[in-house]
Design a protein around this motif. Structure first.
Motif, PDB file in Angstrom:
ATOM      1  N   CYS A 188      43.123 -27.419  27.676  1.00 27.71           N
ATOM      2  CA  CYS A 188      41.684 -27.278  27.958  1.00 27.71           C
ATOM      3  C   CYS A 188      41.066 -25.990  27.403  1.00 27.71           C
ATOM      4  O   CYS A 188      40.008 -25.565  27.842  1.00 27.71           O
ATOM      5  N   GLU A 189      41.730 -25.363  26.415  1.00 27.95           N
ATOM      6  CA  GLU A 189      41.272 -24.058  25.939  1.00 27.95           C
ATOM      7  C   GLU A 189      40.054 -24.097  25.027  1.00 27.95           C
ATOM      8  O   GLU A 189      39.445 -23.064  24.760  1.00 27.95           O
ATOM      9  N   HIS A 190      39.710 -25.269  24.468  1.00 29.38           N
ATOM     10  CA  HIS A 190      38.566 -25.336  23.552  1.00 29.38           C
ATOM     11  C   HIS A 190      37.239 -25.268  24.302  1.00 29.38           C
ATOM     12  O   HIS A 190      37.092 -25.840  25.386  1.00 29.38           O
ATOM     13  N   GLY A 191      36.282 -24.587  23.694  1.00 27.10           N
ATOM     14  CA  GLY A 191      34.957 -24.444  24.304  1.00 27.10           C
ATOM     15  C   GLY A 191      33.955 -25.446  23.771  1.00 27.10           C
ATOM     16  O   GLY A 191      32.767 -25.380  24.091  1.00 27.10           O
ATOM     17  N   GLY A 192      34.415 -26.386  22.944  1.00 28.99           N
ATOM     18  CA  GLY A 192      33.515 -27.399  22.375  1.00 28.99           C
ATOM     19  C   GLY A 192      34.224 -28.727  22.225  1.00 28.99           C
ATOM     20  O   GLY A 192      35.393 -28.871  22.621  1.00 28.99           O
TER      21      GLY A 192
ATOM     22  N   PHE B 186      49.855 -33.469  14.618  1.00 32.61           N
ATOM     23  CA  PHE B 186      51.187 -32.969  14.940  1.00 32.61           C
ATOM     24  C   PHE B 186      51.736 -32.172  13.766  1.00 32.61           C
ATOM     25  O   PHE B 186      51.559 -32.564  12.613  1.00 32.61           O
ATOM     26  N   HIS B 187      52.409 -31.067  14.084  1.00 34.87           N
ATOM     27  CA  HIS B 187      53.184 -30.322  13.093  1.00 34.87           C
ATOM     28  C   HIS B 187      54.312 -31.242  12.622  1.00 34.87           C
ATOM     29  O   HIS B 187      54.804 -32.067  13.405  1.00 34.87           O
ATOM     30  N   PRO B 188      54.739 -31.144  11.338  1.00 36.07           N
ATOM     31  CA  PRO B 188      55.828 -32.025  10.848  1.00 36.07           C
ATOM     32  C   PRO B 188      57.090 -32.001  11.701  1.00 36.07           C
ATOM     33  O   PRO B 188      57.826 -32.986  11.755  1.00 36.07           O
ATOM     34  N   SER B 189      57.355 -30.883  12.390  1.00 29.26           N
ATOM     35  CA  SER B 189      58.539 -30.798  13.265  1.00 29.26           C
ATOM     36  C   SER B 189      58.354 -31.603  14.544  1.00 29.26           C
ATOM     37  O   SER B 189      59.319 -31.924  15.236  1.00 29.26           O
ATOM     38  N   GLY B 190      57.096 -31.907  14.883  1.00 31.86           N
ATOM     39  CA  GLY B 190      56.788 -32.596  16.139  1.00 31.86           C
ATOM     40  C   GLY B 190      56.757 -31.680  17.339  1.00 31.86           C
ATOM     41  O   GLY B 190      56.496 -32.118  18.453  1.00 31.86           O
ATOM     42  N   HIS B 191      57.004 -30.373  17.134  1.00 31.37           N
ATOM     43  CA  HIS B 191      57.104 -29.435  18.251  1.00 31.37           C
ATOM     44  C   HIS B 191      55.784 -28.764  18.621  1.00 31.37           C
ATOM     45  O   HIS B 191      55.680 -28.161  19.673  1.00 31.37           O
ATOM     46  N   CYS B 192      54.801 -28.833  17.725  1.00 28.95           N
ATOM     47  CA  CYS B 192      53.505 -28.254  18.083  1.00 28.95           C
ATOM     48  C   CYS B 192      52.368 -29.070  17.493  1.00 28.95           C
ATOM     49  O   CYS B 192      52.585 -29.962  16.658  1.00 28.95           O
ATOM     50  N   ILE B 193      51.162 -28.791  17.951  1.00 26.61           N
ATOM     51  CA  ILE B 193      49.971 -29.512  17.503  1.00 26.61           C
ATOM     52  C   ILE B 193      48.898 -28.502  17.102  1.00 26.61           C
ATOM     53  O   ILE B 193      48.903 -27.365  17.569  1.00 26.61           O
ATOM     54  N   ALA B 194      47.995 -28.948  16.231  1.00 24.82           N
ATOM     55  CA  ALA B 194      46.840 -28.121  15.854  1.00 24.82           C
ATOM     56  C   ALA B 194      45.580 -28.932  16.095  1.00 24.82           C
ATOM     57  O   ALA B 194      45.559 -30.146  15.861  1.00 24.82           O
ATOM     58  N   ALA B 195      44.529 -28.253  16.573  1.00 22.54           N
ATOM     59  CA  ALA B 195      43.255 -28.946  16.832  1.00 22.54           C
ATOM     60  C   ALA B 195      42.092 -28.099  16.332  1.00 22.54           C
ATOM     61  O   ALA B 195      42.126 -26.871  16.386  1.00 22.54           O
ATOM     62  N   GLY B 196      41.062 -28.797  15.829  1.00 23.43           N
ATOM     63  CA  GLY B 196      39.838 -28.137  15.359  1.00 23.43           C
ATOM     64  C   GLY B 196      38.663 -28.607  16.191  1.00 23.43           C
ATOM     65  O   GLY B 196      38.602 -29.779  16.597  1.00 23.43           O
ATOM     66  N   SER B 197      37.716 -27.692  16.440  1.00 20.48           N
ATOM     67  CA  SER B 197      36.666 -27.975  17.414  1.00 20.48           C
ATOM     68  C   SER B 197      35.271 -27.558  16.943  1.00 20.48           C
ATOM     69  O   SER B 197      35.114 -26.803  15.982  1.00 20.48           O
ATOM     70  N   THR B 198      34.266 -28.034  17.686  1.00 20.33           N
ATOM     71  CA  THR B 198      32.874 -27.634  17.429  1.00 20.33           C
ATOM     72  C   THR B 198      32.621 -26.196  17.886  1.00 20.33           C
ATOM     73  O   THR B 198      31.545 -25.662  17.639  1.00 20.33           O
ATOM     74  N   ASP B 199      33.620 -25.561  18.542  1.00 25.22           N
ATOM     75  CA  ASP B 199      33.478 -24.142  18.883  1.00 25.22           C
ATOM     76  C   ASP B 199      33.897 -23.247  17.706  1.00 25.22           C
ATOM     77  O   ASP B 199      34.068 -22.039  17.865  1.00 25.22           O
ATOM     78  N   ASN B 200      34.073 -23.882  16.525  1.00 27.18           N
ATOM     79  CA  ASN B 200      34.413 -23.217  15.250  1.00 27.18           C
ATOM     80  C   ASN B 200      35.843 -22.706  15.168  1.00 27.18           C
ATOM     81  O   ASN B 200      36.197 -21.995  14.223  1.00 27.18           O
TER      82      ASN B 200
ATOM     83  N   ASP C 296      35.543 -35.454  23.047  1.00 30.83           N
ATOM     84  CA  ASP C 296      34.310 -34.717  23.330  1.00 30.83           C
ATOM     85  C   ASP C 296      34.279 -34.190  24.766  1.00 30.83           C
ATOM     86  O   ASP C 296      33.324 -33.517  25.154  1.00 30.83           O
ATOM     87  N   ASP C 297      35.320 -34.513  25.565  1.00 30.01           N
ATOM     88  CA  ASP C 297      35.405 -33.919  26.906  1.00 30.01           C
ATOM     89  C   ASP C 297      36.044 -32.519  26.838  1.00 30.01           C
ATOM     90  O   ASP C 297      36.373 -31.925  27.854  1.00 30.01           O
ATOM     91  N   LYS C 298      36.219 -32.020  25.578  1.00 33.84           N
ATOM     92  CA  LYS C 298      36.732 -30.665  25.280  1.00 33.84           C
ATOM     93  C   LYS C 298      38.222 -30.496  25.572  1.00 33.84           C
ATOM     94  O   LYS C 298      38.724 -29.373  25.653  1.00 33.84           O
ATOM     95  N   THR C 299      38.936 -31.612  25.728  1.00 30.49           N
ATOM     96  CA  THR C 299      40.382 -31.531  25.982  1.00 30.49           C
ATOM     97  C   THR C 299      41.186 -32.165  24.851  1.00 30.49           C
ATOM     98  O   THR C 299      40.690 -33.004  24.102  1.00 30.49           O
ATOM     99  N   VAL C 300      42.436 -31.716  24.767  1.00 30.15           N
ATOM    100  CA  VAL C 300      43.458 -32.361  23.938  1.00 30.15           C
ATOM    101  C   VAL C 300      44.498 -32.870  24.920  1.00 30.15           C
ATOM    102  O   VAL C 300      44.982 -32.099  25.759  1.00 30.15           O
TER     103      VAL C 300
END
Length: 405
Positions: free
Chosen positions: A184-188, A195-209, A165-169
């Protein structure tokens, strides 16, 4: 190259049994069972076989906010608002061991891919790592300055990612226990990270929709989706790494094609917020839960093609209402299902032998899991008995002392 979508995802079945909002869902490895947690303080273990009864597990004293099967499928971890984590044997008895993991609500539980460690995240602003055997505390990570909503091990177990909830990953090195990078790109508030199955990237979902994908090697933003009209509560990668499913408070599930950077499907099923979503280990199914107290199981269908491996390509990921276009290069190991390769050359006998060996090993690992858990339960009971015996002896001594006085 896009997938050849032969069929749309279809609703296979829905389960009713929870008495409040569903908070979390997860499939066992072999897809025989599905676990769900709820604000009603219960876990439900649903059988994927027709006419098989579900198990309701009682033990937590407050809302269950997260559930996950161990990689072998022989244990289930759950975290609760009662500040505890429980490890359950998913059978008719529903026995569990419990430990106080945090000083506030436990929001997230996740097994490492070898099944030996467990990472937990909490409203006490910390992430903690434990051994599954004996639930021994290993270390704590504490740089977030607000509630930690989610924490996940990387597929190779070397990294941990957390969202808050500090808006960071934040990305952590498990060995050095240091924070490598903060996104720190999320606004919410950031509700969920994977983690992506390859382990090379991540995905995040936020209250900024929004949903955002980052490369964890270069620490840069890869894709940005603004396809939901409300909070993104949960997301899950398809095991091929080519698709992402998201669940939102706008009551929809959305399937994103990561190869082309576009919205593929919008699914309507839940009445009210869709709170959680998860693909099965083989990607054939995905499950969702909602504040409508329902658990839904969907057949994937759309990944039933034989495609070539997709090479890294540049494309614009301006998607369905995105404000501005994000130019990105998706090069974190995303590719289609294999073509008919060497597998088809293998002899029938080799395949049978390998399957038999894999099943035997899985059975042994499962039995060890159950044995470990049973020993742990017996240890807890023994400790309780010892405490009661000590109490009785102390009471007896006091009575004798009073009599002599």
């Amino acid at each position: 190259m896009a997938a050849l979508c032969e069929e749309d995802p279809s609703l296979e079945k829905h389960f009713k049994g929870h008495r409040d909002a569903v908070t979390s869902v997860d499939f066992s490895r072999a897809k025989k069972q599905l676990v769900s947690g709820s604000m009603d303080s219960c876990l439900m273990i649903w059988s994927m076989k027709p006419q098989m009864r579900a198990f309701r597990f009682l033990g937590h004293k407050d809302a269950v906010l997260c559930v996950q099967f161990s990689p072998s499928g022989h244990l289930v971890a759950s975290g609760s608002r009662d500040k505890t984590v429980r490890l359950w044997i998913p059978s008719v008895k529903g026995e569990s061991t419990v430990f106080k993991a945090h000083t506030a609500t436990v929001r997230s539980v996740h097994f490492s891919s070898d099944g030996q460690s467990l990472v937990t995240a909490s409203d006490d602003k910390t992430i903690k790592v434990w051994t599954v055997h004996r639930q021994k505390f290993l270390f704590s990570l504490s740089q977030h300055i607000n509630w930690v909503r989610c924490a996940r091990f990387s597929p190779d177990g070397r990294l941990i990612v957390s969202s808050s909830d500090d808006k960071t990953v934040k990305l952590w090195d498990k060995n050095s226990r240091e924070c490598i990078h903060s996104f720190c790109e999320h606004g919410g508030f950031v509700n969920h990270v994977e983690f992506h199955p390859s382990g090379h990237c991540i995905a995040a979902g936020s209250t900024d929709n929004t949903v955002k994908l980052w490369d964890v090697r270069m620490n840069r933003l890869l894709q940005h989706y603004q396809v939901h009209s409300s909070v993104v509560n949960s997301l899950s990668f398809h095991p091929s790494g080519n698709y992402l499913v998201t669940a939102s408070s706008d009551s929809t599930l959305k399937i994103l094609d990561l190869l082309e950077g576009r919205l593929l499907y919008t699914l309507h099923g839940h009445q009210g917020p869709a709170t959680c979503v998860a693909f099965s280990r083989d990607g054939e199914l995905f499950a969702s839960g909602g504040s409508d107290e329902q658990v839904m199981v969907w057949k994937t269908n759309f990944d039933a093609d034989d495609g070539d491996v997709v090479k890294p390509q540049k494309y614009s990921s301006s998607v369905d209402g995105t404000h501005g276009t994000v130019q990105s290069e998706m090069d974190c190991g995303i590719h289609h299902k294999k073509t008919k390769t060497q597998d088809s050359v293998r002899t029938h006998e080799q395949q049978e032998e390998e399957t038999s060996l894999a099943n035997t090993l899985e059975h042994i690992v499962g039995q060890l899991d159950v044995l470990t858990q049973t020993v742990s339960i017996l240890e807890q009971r023994l400790t309780l008995t010892e405490d009661k015996l000590k109490e009785c002896l102390e009471t007896q001594q006091k009575i004798i002392q009073n009599k002599t006085n």
